[in-house]
Write a protein that holds these residues in place. Structure first.
Motif, PDB file in Angstrom:
ATOM      1  N   GLY A  77       0.850  -1.182   0.000  1.00 23.30           N
ATOM      2  CA  GLY A  77       0.000   0.000   0.000  1.00 23.30           C
ATOM      3  C   GLY A  77       0.884   1.229   0.000  1.00 23.30           C
ATOM      4  N   LEU A  78       0.754   2.062  -1.034  1.00 27.44           N
ATOM      5  CA  LEU A  78       1.615   3.229  -1.206  1.00 27.44           C
ATOM      6  C   LEU A  78       0.787   4.497  -1.099  1.00 27.44           C
ATOM      7  CD1 LEU A  78       4.403   4.448  -2.096  1.00 27.44           C
ATOM      8  CD2 LEU A  78       3.564   4.264  -4.454  1.00 27.44           C
ATOM      9  N   ASP A  79       1.259   5.447  -0.296  1.00 21.51           N
ATOM     10  CA  ASP A  79       0.598   6.746  -0.212  1.00 21.51           C
ATOM     11  C   ASP A  79       1.648   7.785   0.141  1.00 21.51           C
ATOM     12  OD1 ASP A  79      -2.686   7.443   0.148  1.00 21.51           O
ATOM     13  OD2 ASP A  79      -1.296   8.995   0.817  1.00 21.51           O
ATOM     14  N   ASN A  80       1.429   9.031  -0.346  1.00 26.01           N
ATOM     15  CA  ASN A  80       2.410  10.079  -0.061  1.00 26.01           C
ATOM     16  C   ASN A  80       2.044  10.921   1.147  1.00 26.01           C
ATOM     17  OD1 ASN A  80       0.380  11.804  -0.981  1.00 26.01           O
ATOM     18  ND2 ASN A  80       1.323  12.119  -2.986  1.00 26.01           N
ATOM     19  N   ASP A  81       0.984  10.524   1.876  1.00 27.75           N
ATOM     20  CA  ASP A  81       0.558  11.238   3.075  1.00 27.75           C
ATOM     21  C   ASP A  81       0.834  10.358   4.298  1.00 27.75           C
ATOM     22  OD1 ASP A  81      -1.408  11.992   5.274  1.00 27.75           O
ATOM     23  OD2 ASP A  81      -1.732  13.646   3.871  1.00 27.75           O
ATOM     24  N   GLU A  82       1.610  10.871   5.227  1.00 25.36           N
ATOM     25  CA  GLU A  82       2.021  10.073   6.383  1.00 25.36           C
ATOM     26  C   GLU A  82       0.844   9.636   7.240  1.00 25.36           C
ATOM     27  OE1 GLU A  82       5.554  10.101   9.766  1.00 25.36           O
ATOM     28  OE2 GLU A  82       5.198  11.869   8.516  1.00 25.36           O
ATOM     29  N   ARG A  83      -0.163  10.512   7.394  1.00 24.53           N
ATOM     30  CA  ARG A  83      -1.327  10.139   8.193  1.00 24.53           C
ATOM     31  C   ARG A  83      -2.096   8.997   7.521  1.00 24.53           C
ATOM     32  NH1 ARG A  83      -5.093  14.800  10.361  1.00 24.53           N
ATOM     33  NH2 ARG A  83      -5.531  13.184  11.902  1.00 24.53           N
ATOM     34  N   MET A  84      -2.216   9.052   6.200  1.00 23.45           N
ATOM     35  CA  MET A  84      -2.903   7.988   5.488  1.00 23.45           C
ATOM     36  C   MET A  84      -2.184   6.657   5.676  1.00 23.45           C
ATOM     37  SD  MET A  84      -5.686   9.080   4.038  1.00 23.45           S
ATOM     38  CE  MET A  84      -6.474  10.616   3.490  1.00 23.45           C
ATOM     39  N   ILE A  85      -0.866   6.692   5.617  1.00 21.11           N
ATOM     40  CA  ILE A  85      -0.106   5.456   5.808  1.00 21.11           C
ATOM     41  C   ILE A  85      -0.287   4.924   7.225  1.00 21.11           C
ATOM     42  CG2 ILE A  85       2.253   4.591   6.082  1.00 21.11           C
ATOM     43  CD1 ILE A  85       1.300   4.479   3.232  1.00 21.11           C
ATOM     44  N   THR A  86      -0.304   5.815   8.208  1.00 19.68           N
ATOM     45  CA  THR A  86      -0.548   5.386   9.591  1.00 19.68           C
ATOM     46  C   THR A  86      -1.898   4.704   9.700  1.00 19.68           C
ATOM     47  OG1 THR A  86       0.822   7.152  10.499  1.00 19.68           O
ATOM     48  CG2 THR A  86      -0.815   6.179  11.968  1.00 19.68           C
ATOM     49  N   TRP A  87      -2.921   5.309   9.084  1.00 20.65           N
ATOM     50  CA  TRP A  87      -4.252   4.715   9.130  1.00 20.65           C
ATOM     51  C   TRP A  87      -4.309   3.403   8.350  1.00 20.65           C
ATOM     52  CZ3 TRP A  87      -6.425  10.178   7.830  1.00 20.65           C
ATOM     53  CH2 TRP A  87      -6.513  10.925   9.022  1.00 20.65           C
ATOM     54  N   ALA A  88      -3.586   3.331   7.237  1.00 20.64           N
ATOM     55  CA  ALA A  88      -3.542   2.089   6.467  1.00 20.64           C
ATOM     56  C   ALA A  88      -2.934   0.966   7.303  1.00 20.64           C
ATOM     57  CB  ALA A  88      -2.742   2.289   5.184  1.00 20.64           C
ATOM     58  N   ARG A  89      -1.897   1.281   8.066  1.00 16.45           N
ATOM     59  CA  ARG A  89      -1.280   0.255   8.911  1.00 16.45           C
ATOM     60  C   ARG A  89      -2.249  -0.215   9.987  1.00 16.45           C
ATOM     61  NH1 ARG A  89       4.386   3.660   9.182  1.00 16.45           N
ATOM     62  NH2 ARG A  89       5.240   2.894   7.179  1.00 16.45           N
ATOM     63  N   GLU A  90      -3.053   0.707  10.502  1.00 12.31           N
ATOM     64  CA  GLU A  90      -4.067   0.319  11.487  1.00 12.31           C
ATOM     65  C   GLU A  90      -5.098  -0.612  10.856  1.00 12.31           C
ATOM     66  OE1 GLU A  90      -5.717   3.886  13.095  1.00 12.31           O
ATOM     67  OE2 GLU A  90      -3.835   4.521  14.044  1.00 12.31           O
ATOM     68  N   SER A  91      -5.514  -0.305   9.622  1.00 14.13           N
ATOM     69  CA  SER A  91      -6.477  -1.164   8.929  1.00 14.13           C
ATOM     70  C   SER A  91      -5.884  -2.540   8.647  1.00 14.13           C
ATOM     71  CB  SER A  91      -6.913  -0.513   7.612  1.00 14.13           C
ATOM     72  OG  SER A  91      -7.595   0.703   7.819  1.00 14.13           O
ATOM     73  N   ILE A  92      -4.626  -2.554   8.220  1.00 11.46           N
ATOM     74  CA  ILE A  92      -3.951  -3.821   7.921  1.00 11.46           C
ATOM     75  C   ILE A  92      -3.876  -4.690   9.168  1.00 11.46           C
ATOM     76  CG2 ILE A  92      -1.702  -4.812   7.336  1.00 11.46           C
ATOM     77  CD1 ILE A  92      -1.351  -2.328   5.463  1.00 11.46           C
ATOM     78  N   ALA A  93      -3.548  -4.087  10.297  1.00 15.89           N
ATOM     79  CA  ALA A  93      -3.469  -4.837  11.552  1.00 15.89           C
ATOM     80  C   ALA A  93      -4.844  -5.329  11.988  1.00 15.89           C
ATOM     81  CB  ALA A  93      -2.843  -3.969  12.638  1.00 15.89           C
ATOM     82  N   ALA A  94      -5.854  -4.464  11.873  1.00 18.24           N
ATOM     83  CA  ALA A  94      -7.205  -4.839  12.306  1.00 18.24           C
ATOM     84  C   ALA A  94      -7.763  -5.977  11.465  1.00 18.24           C
ATOM     85  CB  ALA A  94      -8.128  -3.627  12.232  1.00 18.24           C
ATOM     86  N   LEU A  95      -7.428  -6.005  10.181  1.00 19.21           N
ATOM     87  CA  LEU A  95      -7.942  -7.037   9.283  1.00 19.21           C
ATOM     88  C   LEU A  95      -6.991  -8.236   9.173  1.00 19.21           C
ATOM     89  CD1 LEU A  95      -9.244  -4.698   6.431  1.00 19.21           C
ATOM     90  CD2 LEU A  95     -10.632  -5.938   8.110  1.00 19.21           C
ATOM     91  N   ASP A  96      -5.848  -8.150   9.865  1.00 21.35           N
ATOM     92  CA  ASP A  96      -4.856  -9.225   9.873  1.00 21.35           C
ATOM     93  C   ASP A  96      -4.414  -9.592   8.456  1.00 21.35           C
ATOM     94  OD1 ASP A  96      -3.163 -11.067  11.103  1.00 21.35           O
ATOM     95  OD2 ASP A  96      -4.652 -12.687  11.034  1.00 21.35           O
ATOM     96  N   LEU A  97      -4.055  -8.567   7.696  1.00 16.81           N
ATOM     97  CA  LEU A  97      -3.600  -8.768   6.326  1.00 16.81           C
ATOM     98  C   LEU A  97      -2.093  -9.019   6.342  1.00 16.81           C
ATOM     99  CD1 LEU A  97      -5.592  -5.843   4.625  1.00 16.81           C
ATOM    100  CD2 LEU A  97      -6.310  -8.230   4.958  1.00 16.81           C
ATOM    101  N   VAL A  98      -1.728 -10.256   6.585  1.00 13.95           N
ATOM    102  CA  VAL A  98      -0.323 -10.586   6.846  1.00 13.95           C
ATOM    103  C   VAL A  98       0.552 -10.472   5.605  1.00 13.95           C
ATOM    104  CG1 VAL A  98      -0.878 -12.075   8.803  1.00 13.95           C
ATOM    105  CG2 VAL A  98      -0.798 -13.044   6.497  1.00 13.95           C
ATOM    106  N   ASN A  99      -0.041 -10.460   4.426  1.00 19.41           N
ATOM    107  CA  ASN A  99       0.758 -10.358   3.204  1.00 19.41           C
ATOM    108  C   ASN A  99       0.796  -8.937   2.648  1.00 19.41           C
ATOM    109  OD1 ASN A  99      -1.911 -10.301   2.452  1.00 19.41           O
ATOM    110  ND2 ASN A  99      -1.702 -11.749   0.741  1.00 19.41           N
ATOM    111  N   VAL A 100       0.407  -7.935   3.460  1.00 20.31           N
ATOM    112  CA  VAL A 100       0.360  -6.538   3.022  1.00 20.31           C
ATOM    113  C   VAL A 100       1.331  -5.694   3.839  1.00 20.31           C
ATOM    114  CG1 VAL A 100      -1.091  -4.505   2.689  1.00 20.31           C
ATOM    115  CG2 VAL A 100      -2.065  -6.794   2.370  1.00 20.31           C
TER     116      VAL A 100
END
Length: 271
Positions: A77-100
């Motif tokens: 997951g690529l984004d140029n906004d640091e807050r978006m990346i932080t939120w993306a990491r939270e989503s990845i952890a919540a959904l247990d997307l181990v290959n992302v």
């Protein structure tokens, strides 16, 4: 693996990175989930495929890409906004997307061809340079891999019954939005000019009623871009009057909003 992104942040996202925009993007993802899944289902990928979602925001299609490539594949997951990346990491952890995984930055024009599928959704419409973004996506894709894009075309964005406040606000917003609000119609040409072949398209039309998220999207954008609209010489009282008139119209049970046409286009990298 080399980072697939430039370390420079790239152009700022036109709609900002407020908590409200995060919620809107997550809700948008839910609304468009089925058609996004249909797009990905059309793209055959080999085992251990690598995919990237450019401009992923707080989730984008990372969960769908995770399913698409399976446990033996990988997703960035690529984004140029640091807050978006932080939120993306939270989503990845919540959904247990181990290959992302995630990366902060933007694809350079000479990106190393690491991916079998490079995707973006509603990124080009928010950019003053969509050609460069598509070219960088093609550069990041392996020969024979897929490039897939999803964008709106505002031509169909109307309310029924019509209302002059809608027409006025939509015109004002388009004049200050910053990107091409009809970019959806250009997607096949953008892919072709960037070197893609076997290009195909699909389009979807949605209708909304009072209570639906997108029923009042024009009002949301008018508020978000109010300062830019006023800078065009529009009296603040005039702008307030337009939004109030339209708000009452959109709240009427008989009013239907026909959403912007969502255009999907995809093709293979020829060389």
């Amino acid at each position: 693996m080399p980072r697939p992104a430039s370390t420079s942040p790239g152009p700022a996202y036109l709609l900002g990175s407020s908590a409200g925009e995060r919620q809107r993007l997550l809700a948008q993802g839910d609304l468009l989930r089925d058609v996004a899944r249909q797009l990905l289902d059309r793209l055959p990928l080999a085992d251990q495929a690598r995919a990237i979602d450019v401009g992923c925001g707080p989730l984008g299609v990372l969960d769908l890409l995770s399913d698409k490539v399976g446990p033996s594949g990988t997703v960035v997951g690529l984004d140029n906004d640091e807050r978006m990346i932080t939120w993306a990491r939270e989503s990845i952890a919540a959904l247990d997307l181990v290959n992302v995984t995630t990366a902060l930055g933007s694809l350079p024009c000479d990106a190393e061809p690491l991916f079998d599928l490079t995707h973006c959704r509603l990124v080009l419409i928010n950019s003053a340079g969509p050609e460069a973004i598509v070219a960088s996506m093609v550069a990041a894709t392996r020969t024979g891999g897929w490039i897939a894009v999803q964008e709106f075309d505002w031509t169909t964005w109307q309310c029924e019954p019509p209302h002059p406040a809608w027409d006025r606000l939509k015109f004002l917003l388009a004049s200050v939005f910053g990107g091409d609000v009809h970019i959806g119609a250009r997607l096949p040409d953008l892919l072709r000019e960037a070197g893609c072949r076997e290009i195909q398209t699909m389009a979807y039309a949605f209708s909304w009623r009072p209570g639906d998220l997108y029923q009042t999207l024009l009002l949301y954008f008018a508020d978000l871009f109010a300062e830019r609209i006023r800078a065009r010489g529009i009296n603040p009282r005039t702008l307030t009057g337009l939004t109030q008139e339209l708000g009452r119209h959109l709240a009427h049970p008989a009013t239907v909003v026909r959403e912007s046409l969502l255009v999907q286009a995809w093709g293979r990298k020829a060389r």
